[in-house]
Every structure is written in structure tokens, then in C-alpha cells.
Write a protein that holds these residues in place. Sequence first.
Motif, PDB file in Angstrom:
ATOM      1  N   VAL A 107       0.839  -1.190   0.000  1.00 32.22           N
ATOM      2  CA  VAL A 107       0.000   0.000   0.000  1.00 32.22           C
ATOM      3  C   VAL A 107       0.879   1.247   0.000  1.00 32.22           C
ATOM      4  O   VAL A 107       1.925   1.289   0.653  1.00 32.22           O
ATOM      5  CB  VAL A 107      -0.951   0.001   1.220  1.00 32.22           C
ATOM      6  CG1 VAL A 107      -0.189  -0.013   2.544  1.00 32.22           C
ATOM      7  CG2 VAL A 107      -1.897   1.197   1.180  1.00 32.22           C
ATOM      8  N   LEU A 108       0.458   2.252  -0.758  1.00 32.93           N
ATOM      9  CA  LEU A 108       1.110   3.557  -0.766  1.00 32.93           C
ATOM     10  C   LEU A 108       0.260   4.521   0.044  1.00 32.93           C
ATOM     11  O   LEU A 108      -0.944   4.669  -0.205  1.00 32.93           O
ATOM     12  CB  LEU A 108       1.261   4.070  -2.202  1.00 32.93           C
ATOM     13  CG  LEU A 108       1.684   5.549  -2.346  1.00 32.93           C
ATOM     14  CD1 LEU A 108       3.079   5.780  -1.767  1.00 32.93           C
ATOM     15  CD2 LEU A 108       1.633   5.975  -3.819  1.00 32.93           C
ATOM     16  N   VAL A 109       0.882   5.200   1.003  1.00 35.34           N
ATOM     17  CA  VAL A 109       0.222   6.225   1.805  1.00 35.34           C
ATOM     18  C   VAL A 109       0.784   7.578   1.367  1.00 35.34           C
ATOM     19  O   VAL A 109       1.969   7.853   1.579  1.00 35.34           O
ATOM     20  CB  VAL A 109       0.451   6.002   3.308  1.00 35.34           C
ATOM     21  CG1 VAL A 109      -0.227   7.099   4.124  1.00 35.34           C
ATOM     22  CG2 VAL A 109      -0.061   4.627   3.725  1.00 35.34           C
ATOM     23  N   GLN A 110      -0.053   8.392   0.760  1.00 36.30           N
ATOM     24  CA  GLN A 110       0.406   9.687   0.282  1.00 36.30           C
ATOM     25  C   GLN A 110       0.471  10.686   1.429  1.00 36.30           C
ATOM     26  O   GLN A 110      -0.521  10.993   2.067  1.00 36.30           O
ATOM     27  CB  GLN A 110      -0.540  10.212  -0.810  1.00 36.30           C
ATOM     28  CG  GLN A 110      -0.507   9.427  -2.106  1.00 36.30           C
ATOM     29  CD  GLN A 110       0.741   9.721  -2.949  1.00 36.30           C
ATOM     30  OE1 GLN A 110       1.734  10.259  -2.471  1.00 36.30           O
ATOM     31  NE2 GLN A 110       0.678   9.345  -4.222  1.00 36.30           N
ATOM     32  N   GLY A 111       1.678  11.185   1.687  1.00 35.23           N
ATOM     33  CA  GLY A 111       1.864  12.182   2.735  1.00 35.23           C
ATOM     34  C   GLY A 111       2.142  11.544   4.076  1.00 35.23           C
ATOM     35  O   GLY A 111       1.341  10.754   4.563  1.00 35.23           O
ATOM     36  N   ALA A 112       3.281  11.883   4.678  1.00 34.48           N
ATOM     37  CA  ALA A 112       3.635  11.324   5.977  1.00 34.48           C
ATOM     38  C   ALA A 112       3.546  12.414   7.036  1.00 34.48           C
ATOM     39  O   ALA A 112       3.970  13.537   6.810  1.00 34.48           O
ATOM     40  CB  ALA A 112       5.059  10.760   5.944  1.00 34.48           C
TER      41      ALA A 112
END
Length: 347
Positions: free
Chosen positions: A182-187
Motif C-alpha cells: 500500500v502507498l500512503v500519500q503524505g507522511a
Amino acid sequence: MATMVATGADSAPTSSAPTSSAPTDMLAAVAVAADRTDPLAALEVRRVPRPVAPEHWSVVDVRAASLNQHDLWSLRGVGLAAELLPMVLGTDAAGVTADGRDVVVHGVIGATGHGVGPDERRSLLSERYPGTLAEQVAVPTWNLVDKPAELSFAEAACLPTAWLTAYRMLFVSAGLRPGDRVLVQGAGGGVSTAAVRLGAAAGLEVVVTSRDAGRRERALALGATHAVEPGGRLPFRVDAVLETVGQATWAHSMRAVRPGGVVVVAGATTGDQPGAELSRVFFTELRVVGATMGTKEDLEALLRFCVRSGVRPVIDSTVPLARVGEGLARLASGEQFGKVVVTMADA
């Protein structure tokens, strides 16, 4: 920033009958206007009447609440009608009921009809009913979930919006399983840090993006397997993308997901008019689905997940209710990493 402590009795809740021993008012963070360019100018910390619980509702003594982008949007006038001002802000809380029950508040009102009847449309606390950034809040009794003893009030107060949204995005909307990517945009935000912690604990390969090298390092320390700059090349195509940024990252999200994968959208902090990328959507048979918080059952499952896994919310900072403007200013700056928690004087 125009945060001030004021007195007044013109906020939405009605007051309970006065007694000789209990005060009839309380401190609360209130949206008194709408200001799109300077939302904190629309905030006052003031005295308001204590809530009264109608039939099938309960009053909760709030021990801790947490801040969300929803609070800033409300101060901008988005989703909060002018005729409902002034309005007590806040969607998240953990506290204690009159009979001594430790609870977490599920902030979605009207989705099931409990406490409001079957015809009322869904809303969040602080949209139609006074919210949780106060010493007390009234909610339908059905909306109360037992707080596990293993979680502090501050930790539990982080869960009902950002963490619940991340849980639903990962495991309900995207249907991810151990080993998926999974890619989580923005940390750094509440949803993204929750997604990293929950995803890693569930055995997912989590990739995050951030412009800030320090945030990328912190995300890796939380359990992410890869951290790249926004728009950067990923080491693989992912099964799902969690999208809360919007316009600035949309094209990257479309490129990052594998054919047949899913993009789950729960926000658009940089704008909600991204390029549609329709040819990519139909040619690679992508799914684009929305997510807004989650059900009471999702919240109960999330609480069990945290207890069993040992995962705890990342708390960026804690402020007392009287200084809630400082917490909202930090949230507005985008410098926080995790959740900003508000505590009550007696917590």
C-alpha cells in the motif's frame, strides 16, 4: 490567531437545570464565525451552558479530545452552516459517563437512526450537534464504546476520526491482507501515521511519501518499508493507494497502483479537482472508492486491534483546552507528526 477566553450562553446546546453543587456552564472551543483565510480568527474559547441529554442520549465528561482537519474546515465555514453558529468544535473524545463508565465517543450521528430517528441524514459531531472540544459532550448513548483499560484517555481520543478512517481505508475499503502493498500519500498527518502503524502491524508493505527527509525517516521508524519524495519512483506497483492529499498527488497515485488495484480517497488537502486520469482508470481497471471515518463496529474492531497488537496512536503534542488555539495553529502549519491532543483541566 484570535483565540480568546470569553463568556456567553449562545452556543447550540441547552443547559441542564441548575443545582447547588454543580456549575451550570463549562469551557469549550467554539466556532463563532467563518473565516476562509484565517480560520483561527473564528475561534473563541468561552463559557457555554453544560449539555442536557434528551431521551436515549448521555452526557460524557470529556477527559481528552483530539484535533482534526475537520475542525479547521469548520472554522473556515466548510460543512458548518452559518445559522448553526456558534458551534462547539470537535469530533473525537474519550471520557467518563455519569455512572462511571470509561468510554470512547463515536462521532457519527444519524447514520443508524439511534437517538435522532431514521430520517435524519448522517453528520459528524460539531456539524449539527455540539462537539467534543468541551468539558462535556452529549451524544446518543448508542454512540458510546467501552474504552479498553489498556489505552489512556489521550490515546483513545485519537482513534474515532483519523485512526478509524485509516482502519476503514486499509481493511474495509481496500480489503488489504497481510503481504499486500500500500502507498500512503503524505507522511505526518493523523490518517497517514495511523495507516503506517496499522498497516505495519497487519503485515502490509507500506510505502509513504513526504517532501521532508525527517518525516520520511520517522515513517520508516514507525514501520514503513519504503519512504520516497512525492512523485518519486516506487520499487513496485502497489495493491492500494490511500489518498488524502488530492490534487498534488493524484497523478502519482494513478501511476503507482497496479492494474486492478484500488485508490481509496478520504480527503483532498491540496484541492479536490485533480486530473481525472480516466484513460488509466478504465484501461487498467482501477477502482476509486471513498471513505469517511467508519462505523461503530469498525471502531470497536480498531480498539481490539490496538489492544491485541500493542499499537498505540502517535501523539505529536498535548495542550489544555484553554490553549486549544495553539494546537489548532500547529495543525494548520502542517508541522505536526501524529495527533494533537487536547486535555481537560481535571484529566
